[in-house]
Design a protein around this motif. Structure first.
Motif, PDB file in Angstrom:
ATOM      1  N   MET A 141     -28.744  25.529 -29.658  1.00  5.93           N
ATOM      2  CA  MET A 141     -29.014  25.133 -31.035  1.00  5.93           C
ATOM      3  C   MET A 141     -29.369  23.653 -31.125  1.00  5.93           C
ATOM      4  O   MET A 141     -30.236  23.257 -31.896  1.00  5.93           O
ATOM      5  CB  MET A 141     -27.801  25.440 -31.908  1.00  5.93           C
ATOM      6  CG  MET A 141     -27.561  26.922 -32.136  1.00  5.93           C
ATOM      7  SD  MET A 141     -28.942  27.692 -33.012  1.00  5.93           S
ATOM      8  CE  MET A 141     -28.876  26.813 -34.583  1.00  5.93           C
ATOM      9  N   GLY A 142     -28.704  22.831 -30.324  1.00  7.98           N
ATOM     10  CA  GLY A 142     -29.057  21.412 -30.318  1.00  7.98           C
ATOM     11  C   GLY A 142     -30.473  21.193 -29.828  1.00  7.98           C
ATOM     12  O   GLY A 142     -31.216  20.366 -30.359  1.00  7.98           O
ATOM     13  N   GLY A 143     -30.867  21.958 -28.808  1.00  4.73           N
ATOM     14  CA  GLY A 143     -32.229  21.860 -28.315  1.00  4.73           C
ATOM     15  C   GLY A 143     -33.261  22.294 -29.335  1.00  4.73           C
ATOM     16  O   GLY A 143     -34.354  21.738 -29.417  1.00  4.73           O
ATOM     17  N   ALA A 160     -23.525  22.302 -30.787  1.00  6.63           N
ATOM     18  CA  ALA A 160     -24.913  22.101 -30.370  1.00  6.63           C
ATOM     19  C   ALA A 160     -25.250  22.878 -29.100  1.00  6.63           C
ATOM     20  O   ALA A 160     -26.396  23.261 -28.898  1.00  6.63           O
ATOM     21  CB  ALA A 160     -25.181  20.611 -30.151  1.00  6.63           C
ATOM     22  N   ARG A 161     -24.243  23.137 -28.269  1.00  2.00           N
ATOM     23  CA  ARG A 161     -24.498  23.872 -27.033  1.00  2.00           C
ATOM     24  C   ARG A 161     -24.464  25.387 -27.223  1.00  2.00           C
ATOM     25  O   ARG A 161     -24.586  26.145 -26.248  1.00  2.00           O
ATOM     26  CB  ARG A 161     -23.484  23.462 -25.971  1.00  2.00           C
ATOM     27  CG  ARG A 161     -22.046  23.837 -26.286  1.00  2.00           C
ATOM     28  CD  ARG A 161     -21.126  23.360 -25.175  1.00  2.00           C
ATOM     29  NE  ARG A 161     -19.754  23.792 -25.360  1.00  2.00           N
ATOM     30  CZ  ARG A 161     -18.867  23.171 -26.113  1.00  2.00           C
ATOM     31  NH1 ARG A 161     -19.217  22.059 -26.736  1.00  2.00           N
ATOM     32  NH2 ARG A 161     -17.636  23.629 -26.230  1.00  2.00           N
ATOM     33  N   ALA A 162     -24.304  25.855 -28.450  1.00  2.00           N
ATOM     34  CA  ALA A 162     -24.277  27.296 -28.720  1.00  2.00           C
ATOM     35  C   ALA A 162     -25.595  27.939 -28.277  1.00  2.00           C
ATOM     36  O   ALA A 162     -26.676  27.423 -28.574  1.00  2.00           O
ATOM     37  CB  ALA A 162     -24.044  27.547 -30.206  1.00  2.00           C
ATOM     38  N   ARG A 194     -27.405   9.790 -27.993  1.00  2.00           N
ATOM     39  CA  ARG A 194     -28.042  10.544 -26.926  1.00  2.00           C
ATOM     40  C   ARG A 194     -28.111  12.039 -27.160  1.00  2.00           C
ATOM     41  O   ARG A 194     -28.916  12.712 -26.545  1.00  2.00           O
ATOM     42  CB  ARG A 194     -27.294  10.289 -25.595  1.00  2.00           C
ATOM     43  CG  ARG A 194     -27.198   8.823 -25.229  1.00  2.00           C
ATOM     44  CD  ARG A 194     -26.248   8.574 -24.097  1.00  2.00           C
ATOM     45  NE  ARG A 194     -24.969   9.276 -24.177  1.00  2.00           N
ATOM     46  CZ  ARG A 194     -24.013   8.994 -25.025  1.00  2.00           C
ATOM     47  NH1 ARG A 194     -24.163   8.075 -25.893  1.00  2.00           N
ATOM     48  NH2 ARG A 194     -22.875   9.660 -25.032  1.00  2.00           N
ATOM     49  N   ARG A 195     -27.251  12.585 -28.004  1.00  2.00           N
ATOM     50  CA  ARG A 195     -27.241  14.038 -28.154  1.00  2.00           C
ATOM     51  C   ARG A 195     -26.601  14.455 -29.473  1.00  2.00           C
ATOM     52  O   ARG A 195     -25.817  13.720 -30.071  1.00  2.00           O
ATOM     53  CB  ARG A 195     -26.485  14.700 -27.002  1.00  2.00           C
ATOM     54  CG  ARG A 195     -25.003  14.345 -26.952  1.00  2.00           C
ATOM     55  CD  ARG A 195     -24.345  14.964 -25.736  1.00  2.00           C
ATOM     56  NE  ARG A 195     -22.922  14.681 -25.684  1.00  2.00           N
ATOM     57  CZ  ARG A 195     -22.389  13.613 -25.143  1.00  2.00           C
ATOM     58  NH1 ARG A 195     -23.182  12.696 -24.607  1.00  2.00           N
ATOM     59  NH2 ARG A 195     -21.083  13.428 -25.127  1.00  2.00           N
ATOM     60  N   ILE A 196     -26.948  15.664 -29.877  1.00  2.00           N
ATOM     61  CA  ILE A 196     -26.308  16.305 -31.015  1.00  2.00           C
ATOM     62  C   ILE A 196     -25.039  16.986 -30.509  1.00  2.00           C
ATOM     63  O   ILE A 196     -25.025  17.561 -29.418  1.00  2.00           O
ATOM     64  CB  ILE A 196     -27.246  17.350 -31.643  1.00  2.00           C
ATOM     65  CG1 ILE A 196     -28.594  16.727 -31.998  1.00  2.00           C
ATOM     66  CG2 ILE A 196     -26.613  17.990 -32.877  1.00  2.00           C
ATOM     67  CD1 ILE A 196     -29.663  17.750 -32.340  1.00  2.00           C
ATOM     68  N   LYS A 197     -23.966  16.939 -31.302  1.00  2.00           N
ATOM     69  CA  LYS A 197     -22.721  17.599 -30.905  1.00  2.00           C
ATOM     70  C   LYS A 197     -22.419  18.822 -31.779  1.00  2.00           C
ATOM     71  O   LYS A 197     -22.112  19.891 -31.270  1.00  2.00           O
ATOM     72  CB  LYS A 197     -21.553  16.610 -30.968  1.00  2.00           C
ATOM     73  CG  LYS A 197     -21.676  15.454 -29.985  1.00  2.00           C
ATOM     74  CD  LYS A 197     -20.464  14.562 -30.037  1.00  2.00           C
ATOM     75  CE  LYS A 197     -20.565  13.415 -29.025  1.00  2.00           C
ATOM     76  NZ  LYS A 197     -19.364  12.536 -29.064  1.00  2.00           N
ATOM     77  N   ALA A 243     -30.554  12.959 -21.476  1.00  2.00           N
ATOM     78  CA  ALA A 243     -29.426  12.084 -21.172  1.00  2.00           C
ATOM     79  C   ALA A 243     -28.958  12.327 -19.747  1.00  2.00           C
ATOM     80  O   ALA A 243     -29.028  13.454 -19.243  1.00  2.00           O
ATOM     81  CB  ALA A 243     -28.285  12.352 -22.144  1.00  2.00           C
ATOM     82  N   PRO A 244     -28.481  11.297 -19.028  1.00  2.00           N
ATOM     83  CA  PRO A 244     -28.005  11.483 -17.660  1.00  2.00           C
ATOM     84  C   PRO A 244     -26.849  12.478 -17.629  1.00  2.00           C
ATOM     85  O   PRO A 244     -26.041  12.544 -18.558  1.00  2.00           O
ATOM     86  CB  PRO A 244     -27.532  10.079 -17.255  1.00  2.00           C
ATOM     87  CG  PRO A 244     -28.232   9.147 -18.186  1.00  2.00           C
ATOM     88  CD  PRO A 244     -28.399   9.899 -19.468  1.00  2.00           C
TER      89      PRO A 244
END
Length: 300
Positions: free
Chosen positions: A250-252, A223-225, A284-287, A61-62
């Motif tokens: 974790m999201g990745g 998700a950014r953990a 676009r992304r997991i939160k 995502a941008p």
């Protein structure tokens, strides 16, 4: 579109003043958005972005930034139709309260027959003021508290929609396809996040922390953990050696395992039996996600 009459919703109807009461909740919005609108006059420099690495995976995502107002289209940020939470105009008060409680939203579209015939939106604040706080019981009708929606094409630049929302004071829009049907949904928060990054509000989990243990063997995780830190916390290795060299969060990890952004409510089961339930996500992304170790029963 104003409050839409029963039947098909035209895509270019004028807005109404019914949503004017929301202005008090965003006292800084005009100053902030005024700076954003400078982008369209060329006075705001676009932030530089690193070139995306060539890879077989979908492009990331941008990064948030003012340049997204011109580069990104409504269709890029819209919630897909299949994920829209909406209610029929025939819903009862008790059912509507339960939907608000279960979903955690403050606004939801209202439709007649199908979502392709939207009538407007219902705001939790209006429901509470009209039928809550000890108000005398009476005949309930969602029509009485309907507010207007915006109707926009997917090709519209998000900066143009941001201006429309600011001027018309309507904070939700339905994306209309070429046949006049509903294709997605966009909120003011979705657009602002493309400029300043993810917005955490008072309902988001665990301020100051990346995860929260709900019960033994089950966690709510941002998700950014950091992946390695969470693995150390739970004492379980979640990624294999090959994956650990390519991902940090974790999201990745979840994205890597299935090769796409999962939908809200989707459950992914890893090879080691660990379950990842998607609690919050956009196209676009997991939160946020719920991580459940093998042998732990899901909550009722």
């Amino acid at each position: 579109m104003g409050q839409v009459a029963d039947g098909a919703a035209p895509a270019n109807a004028p807005a109404s003043e019914l949503d004017a009461g929301d202005s008090s909740s965003e006292p800084q919005s005009r100053g902030f958005l005024g700076r954003i609108f400078e982008v369209f006059s060329g006075t705001e420099a676009e932030p530089s972005q690193e070139a995306a690495p060539a890879a077989a995976m979908p492009a990331p995502a941008p990064l948030p930034g003012m340049g997204n107002l011109r580069k990104m289209r409504v269709g890029d940020v819209a919630l897909p139709k299949v994920e829209i939470v909406a209610v029929p105009v025939s819903i009862s008060r008790e059912e509507l309260v339960e939907v608000f409680r279960a979903q955690g939203y403050s606004r939801m579209p209202v439709f007649k027959d199908t979502l392709d015939t939207p009538l407007g939106l219902v705001h939790l604040k209006d429901l509470a003021l009209e039928y809550g706080f000890g108000a005398a019981p009476g005949r309930f009708s969602v029509r009485k508290i309907l507010r207007p929606l915006l109707y926009v094409p997917p090709s519209m630049p998000i900066g143009v929609l941001l201006q429309k929302m600011q001027v018309q004071r309507i904070h939700m829009a339905l994306v209309i396809d070429e046949y006049g049907g509903v294709d997605g949904l966009v909120t003011l928060e979705d657009l602002i996040e493309q400029v300043i990054g993810e917005i955490e509000d008072e309902h988001d989990e665990a301020e100051g922390g990346f995860w929260k243990e709900e019960k033994p063997g089950q966690w709510i995780v941002q998700a950014r953990a950091p992946l390695k830190e969470f693995e150390a916390e739970i004492g379980v290795v979640l990624a294999d050696a090959e994956e650990e060299g390519e991902i940090d969060s974790m999201g990745g990890l979840v994205f890597m395992q299935i090769g796409r952004v999962p939908a809200r409510g989707e459950v992914i089961i890893g090879e080691n039996g660990v379950e990842y339930e998607i609690v919050d996500a956009d196209p676009r992304r997991i939160k946020r996600l719920r991580v459940r170790l093998p042998g732990v029963a899901p909550a009722e």
